[in-house]
Scaffold this active site. Structure first.
Site, short mmCIF file in Angstrom:
data_model
loop_
_atom_site.label_atom_id
_atom_site.label_comp_id
_atom_site.label_asym_id
_atom_site.label_seq_id
_atom_site.Cartn_x
_atom_site.Cartn_y
_atom_site.Cartn_z
N TYR B 292 0.83 -1.21 0.00
CA TYR B 292 0.00 0.00 0.00
C TYR B 292 0.86 1.25 0.00
CZ TYR B 292 -3.94 2.98 1.43
OH TYR B 292 -4.92 3.94 1.49
N TYR B 343 -6.40 4.54 -6.84
CA TYR B 343 -6.46 4.57 -5.40
C TYR B 343 -7.83 4.03 -4.99
CZ TYR B 343 -6.50 6.28 -0.60
OH TYR B 343 -6.59 6.37 0.76
#
Lengths: 150, 393
Positions: B292, B343
């Site tokens: 991430y 995202y």
């Protein structure tokens, strides 16, 4: 660039307030009177910041609020360029610092580093607090900034 | 008593996502995006959406389980779990919670999803429209520490100071992500390559993060379908198994403001060992990683904390060539991830890990039996996940 007056950052950023339950009210009230208050457990003497209802070390409730001298060391820092709020449009860069207070259990707090936003400084460098009073709004409040000693 | 583990007991059998958009670019409402991703994941699995009996998400996803169950006409709802806090740190935890529900017999077919239309509900990167603020943010926002870039840059600055990390290590992560996105038609940054000169010339958001060190803000949705391993073989694709999952954070990681004892870290010091213990593999078994990226700096810390290198070796390890598929030593973020695919709050990373184990990524890693996903560096709780093929069981 010299220090910007009257405030380090333009007005229009969110106004800090204690929680509805009053947890951090002593801290914010202290700043209004040029006093830096940090929690310290009356039972085990553990320092704690930010505010909580319990001492994280011994679980005594309602830690005391103790006045400490606003002096510290730069633990980390950042130079901010992008405006994440319309009040900051066209304003940056500015410096935010994370200051560690050795005399208060090395608790850390965020503030702005006064002076030239492009100034160079070192990790661990000593700083002293400076209270910035915002008395004009509907909710008066005070911020605590930092200034290099050297 | 059988060992308390998820290893090999749960399989991911379907993945699906919507088209990915820039923030504000979705023609669909956020809830409709969620529905589309769930339908796509069920179609991929070959499962009737009415059979879903559980939903799992994170970061206070607005698209509530009961509304989804009603909208989809599921036969019944048995499990509805939400991972508290942590922003993208929940992207692996939501899978773990769903898997735990199935393993415990609380549900049979759980959808894990994230839907996000930042154009409709406000951007994470902007802090306007707040008159007064209390709690943690009161200690930060009046000083211009407003949005995630400013909240995390100081951690990375300290980590760089402690371990001698250079800007080039951060840059390598951005370059690898953009490189992978150029082969991925789903990617919002498909057709928009990045090279070192463009990175270096890009504006600072907050030092040490250039524009390209920061995740995008997007609209879209992604979902996956989980069932018990013993049922997975009836379905369309070769099952992708959970080998391990771990979530959480260390001692007082949530001490505000910026008072976590282990401050200059991504927060996996206690999580990663649990992950490897459950999965019965180590870092050297991992062939491909999806990590991430709220910011590239968090990836540096997260990879070190998952045992791929010591912090002092980060500059040497983190080069573009080491991080790209298929030739790199450790292919990283092979879809483009949060920086360059979409995202989707990290959930696109979980889908990409499934593709890697299936062997169908557009940037396929040669060693794909064990794939790692890391969720949410520098937040609490964080989480990570190891997926594996049948051969790893």
């Amino acid at each position: 660039m010299s220090q910007r007056a009257p405030f380090y950052l333009p007005s229009g950023l969110p106004t800090p307030l204690p929680e509805p339950d009053g947890l951090s009210a002593p801290y914010w009230g202290g700043l209004r009177e040029n006093r830096l208050l940090v929690q310290r457990c009356a039972e085990c003497r553990t320092w704690q910041f930010g505010a909580e209802w319990i001492c994280h070390h011994c679980h005594a409730l309602d830690p005391d609020w103790v006045e400490v001298e606003p002096r510290g060391r730069i633990f980390s820092w950042e130079r901010v360029w992008h405006p994440s709020h319309t009040a900051l449009t066209g304003y940056g860069p500015y410096l935010a610092v994370l200051v560690e207070l050795p005399q208060a259990g090395a608790v850390r707090m965020i503030g702005n580093l006064l002076g030239d936003p492009m100034q160079e400084f070192a990790f661990g460098e000593e700083v002293v607090g400076q209270f910035e009073h915002h008395a004009d709004g509907t909710i008066p409040f005070t911020l605590l900034h930092w200034k290099r000693i050297s | 008593m059988t060992a308390r583990t998820l290893r090999g007991r749960i399989a991911i059998v379907g993945i699906g996502e919507t088209e990915y958009f820039r923030h504000g670019g979705s023609p669909d409402a956020e809830f409709k995006l969620a529905l589309k991703a769930i339908l796509a994941a069920c179609a991929d699995a070959g499962i009737d959406p009415r059979e879903i009996d559980g939903f799992s998400s994170y970061s206070d996803d607005r698209n509530e389980a009961s509304r989804l169950a009603a909208a989809l006409g599921t036969h019944r709802l048995r499990s509805a779990t939400m991972q508290w806090g942590g922003g993208g740190g929940g992207c692996c935890a939501a899978v773990a919670n769903a898997a735990a529900a199935i393993a415990a017999g609380l549900a049979d077919c759980v959808v894990v999803f994230r839907a996000l239309a930042q154009g409709q509900y406000g951007r994470f990167g902007q802090a306007d429209g707040i008159a007064t603020i209390s709690g943690e943010k009161a200690y930060l926002m009046p000083y211009g520490v407003l949005a995630p870039p400013q909240r995390f840059a100081m951690r990375m600055r300290r980590y760089m100071h402690d371990h001698g990390i250079t800007q080039d290590a951060l840059r390598a992560i951005a370059l690898a992500s953009y490189h992978h996105a150029q082969a991925n038609p789903r990617a919002v940054m498909f057709g928009k390559p990045l090279d070192a000169a463009k990175y270096d010339a890009s504006r600072w958001i907050v030092e040490p993060f250039h524009l390209y060190d920061c995740c995008m803000e997007n609209d879209g949705a992604a979902a996956l379908v989980l069932v018990a391993a013993d049922r997975a073989h009836e379905l369309r694709h070769a099952p992708v198994y959970l080998l391990g999952a771990a979530t959480g954070s260390g001692h007082r990681a949530g001490a505000i403001p910026h008072n976590a004892p282990d401050y200059a870290s991504a927060g996996f010091a206690t999580v990663a060992p649990e992950l490897y213990r459950m999965a019965k593999v180590g870092p050297s078994d991992v062939g491909v990683v999806q990590a991430y990226e709220n910011f590239t700096g968090g990836v540096v810390m997260a990879l070190a904390e998952h045992g791929f290198f010591a912090p002092e070796q980060a500059n040497e390890f983190l080069t573009r060539d080491n991080l790209i598929a298929p030739s790199g030593r450790l292919p990283l973020n092979t879809s483009g991830g949060n920086l360059a695919e979409c995202y989707m709050h990290g959930f696109e990373l979980v889908l990409e890990a499934v593709r890697q184990v299936r062997g169908v990524s557009v940037n396929q890693a040669p060693r794909n039996d064990v794939a790692l996903v890391i969720g949410g560096p520098m937040v609490t709780p964080a989480s990570s996940l190891l997926l594996g093929s049948e051969a790893t069981l």
